[in-house]
Design a protein around this motif. Structure first.
Motif, mmCIF file in Angstrom:
data_model
loop_
_atom_site.group_PDB
_atom_site.id
_atom_site.type_symbol
_atom_site.label_atom_id
_atom_site.label_comp_id
_atom_site.label_asym_id
_atom_site.label_seq_id
_atom_site.Cartn_x
_atom_site.Cartn_y
_atom_site.Cartn_z
ATOM 1 N N PHE A 74 93.299 -18.242 -24.773
ATOM 2 C CA PHE A 74 94.334 -18.399 -23.752
ATOM 3 C C PHE A 74 93.749 -18.819 -22.409
ATOM 4 O O PHE A 74 94.345 -19.618 -21.687
ATOM 5 N N LEU A 75 92.583 -18.278 -22.066
ATOM 6 C CA LEU A 75 92.004 -18.530 -20.745
ATOM 7 C C LEU A 75 91.146 -19.784 -20.695
ATOM 8 O O LEU A 75 91.096 -20.471 -19.671
ATOM 9 N N LYS A 76 90.440 -20.097 -21.788
ATOM 10 C CA LYS A 76 89.453 -21.170 -21.759
ATOM 11 C C LYS A 76 89.797 -22.352 -22.640
ATOM 12 O O LYS A 76 89.108 -23.365 -22.604
ATOM 13 N N PRO A 210 84.806 -25.045 -21.055
ATOM 14 C CA PRO A 210 85.780 -26.073 -20.757
ATOM 15 C C PRO A 210 87.122 -25.460 -20.399
ATOM 16 O O PRO A 210 87.642 -24.630 -21.135
ATOM 17 N N GLU A 211 87.678 -25.858 -19.267
ATOM 18 C CA GLU A 211 89.005 -25.408 -18.893
ATOM 19 C C GLU A 211 90.025 -26.335 -19.544
ATOM 20 O O GLU A 211 89.824 -27.545 -19.614
ATOM 21 N N PRO A 212 91.173 -25.779 -19.995
ATOM 22 C CA PRO A 212 92.181 -26.610 -20.622
ATOM 23 C C PRO A 212 92.614 -27.766 -19.743
ATOM 24 O O PRO A 212 92.820 -28.868 -20.207
ATOM 25 N N ALA A 213 92.750 -27.521 -18.430
ATOM 26 C CA ALA A 213 93.212 -28.568 -17.532
ATOM 27 C C ALA A 213 92.187 -29.662 -17.345
ATOM 28 O O ALA A 213 92.491 -30.740 -16.877
ATOM 29 N N GLN A 214 90.937 -29.400 -17.737
ATOM 30 C CA GLN A 214 89.886 -30.385 -17.534
ATOM 31 C C GLN A 214 89.672 -31.262 -18.757
ATOM 32 O O GLN A 214 88.912 -32.205 -18.715
ATOM 33 N N SER A 215 90.324 -30.924 -19.880
ATOM 34 C CA SER A 215 89.999 -31.585 -21.134
ATOM 35 C C SER A 215 90.191 -33.088 -21.078
ATOM 36 O O SER A 215 89.402 -33.855 -21.619
ATOM 37 N N GLN A 216 91.270 -33.558 -20.398
ATOM 38 C CA GLN A 216 91.499 -34.992 -20.328
ATOM 39 C C GLN A 216 90.444 -35.683 -19.487
ATOM 40 O O GLN A 216 90.000 -36.773 -19.795
ATOM 41 N N LYS A 217 90.008 -34.998 -18.410
ATOM 42 C CA LYS A 217 88.949 -35.582 -17.579
ATOM 43 C C LYS A 217 87.661 -35.707 -18.354
ATOM 44 O O LYS A 217 86.958 -36.689 -18.275
ATOM 45 N N VAL A 218 87.334 -34.679 -19.122
ATOM 46 C CA VAL A 218 86.099 -34.703 -19.902
ATOM 47 C C VAL A 218 86.143 -35.824 -20.916
ATOM 48 O O VAL A 218 85.194 -36.561 -21.111
#
Length: 230
Positions: A74-76, A210-218
């Motif tokens: 849930f958090l990561k 990895p943060e969920p919100a960062q996945s597209q950036k990565v």
């Protein structure tokens, strides 16, 4: 081109994490187990539960691991959990293969100081690799990452405190000499983890969590987006 670079980056991460789990399994069997160094973390708690309450360690490990993994999901995000499951299963497989088929014996019973030094350096480096490239080797690793994020302490410091606390609790049924050398190994491992996570992080940015919100950036970057959260 971006998809190809991303695939290469993802493959490299997996290979490095597999190398880290192999190195960890090698060290735990050939250094810790063969020289009677003990265990901290969730493994140590499970053994404590067996001696005090008679609970099967396999069951207690699941009871400890599953809630932490669910919280991490849930958090990561799913990517971190999938990497953790890969690291956990590969560690188990490597350890089983080494235990069954390796004929190497590293006998340091007469030099536990060297055994503790080697254990700390190798397990710390191996764990640091897995963490730096987006996974964890178990629920206690995840818990250390979460506590580090919430408290601001370095991940290596949290590892030291958690493992040392478990080992100190276990003193009433574990040998004093091996326990003290294990605490030394844990201290060295914690510092090595911190060094592995922070080494050249300004130049090579690798995300340990990895943060969920960062996945597209990565996914949109052709190079490793690696940032140590510590």
């Amino acid at each position: 081109m971006r998809k190809k670079d991303h695939l290469i980056s993802k493959t490299a991460r997996i290979v490095i994490m597999l190398f880290g789990t192999f190195l960890l399994a090698f060290a735990y069997y050939h250094i810790n187990f063969q020289n009677h160094l003990l265990e901290g973390g969730f493994v140590g708690l499970s053994l404590l539960g067996k001696y005090v309450l008679g609970v099967n360690p396999a069951l207690s490990m699941l009871i400890l691991d599953i809630p932490v993994i669910l919280i991490a999901m849930f958090l990561k995000g799913r990517t971190f959990v999938m990497n953790t499951l890969l690291a956990t299963f590969s560690f188990s497989i490597f350890y089983e293969l080494i235990e069954r088929h390796s004929s190497l014996v590293i006998d340091l019973h007469n030099n536990l100081l060297l055994a503790a030094l080697l254990s700390g350096l190798v397990t710390g480096f191996a764990t640091g690799l897995v963490l730096r490239f987006g996974g964890a080797t178990g629920g206690d690793d995840i818990l250390s990452l979460l506590i580090s994020r919430w408290s601001g302490l370095k991940v290596g410091t949290v590892f030291i405190l958690m493992d040392a606390a478990v080992l100190l609790l276990s003193l009433f049924y574990l040998p004093l000499k091996e326990t003290l050398f294990t605490i030394l190994a844990v201290g060295i491992a914690g510092q090595t983890i911190t060094f592995t996570l922070s080494f050249r992080k300004g130049k090579a940015r690798v995300t340990a969590i990895p943060e969920p919100a960062q996945s597209q950036k990565v996914a949109s970057k052709p190079v490793h987006a690696v940032r140590s959260a510590h």
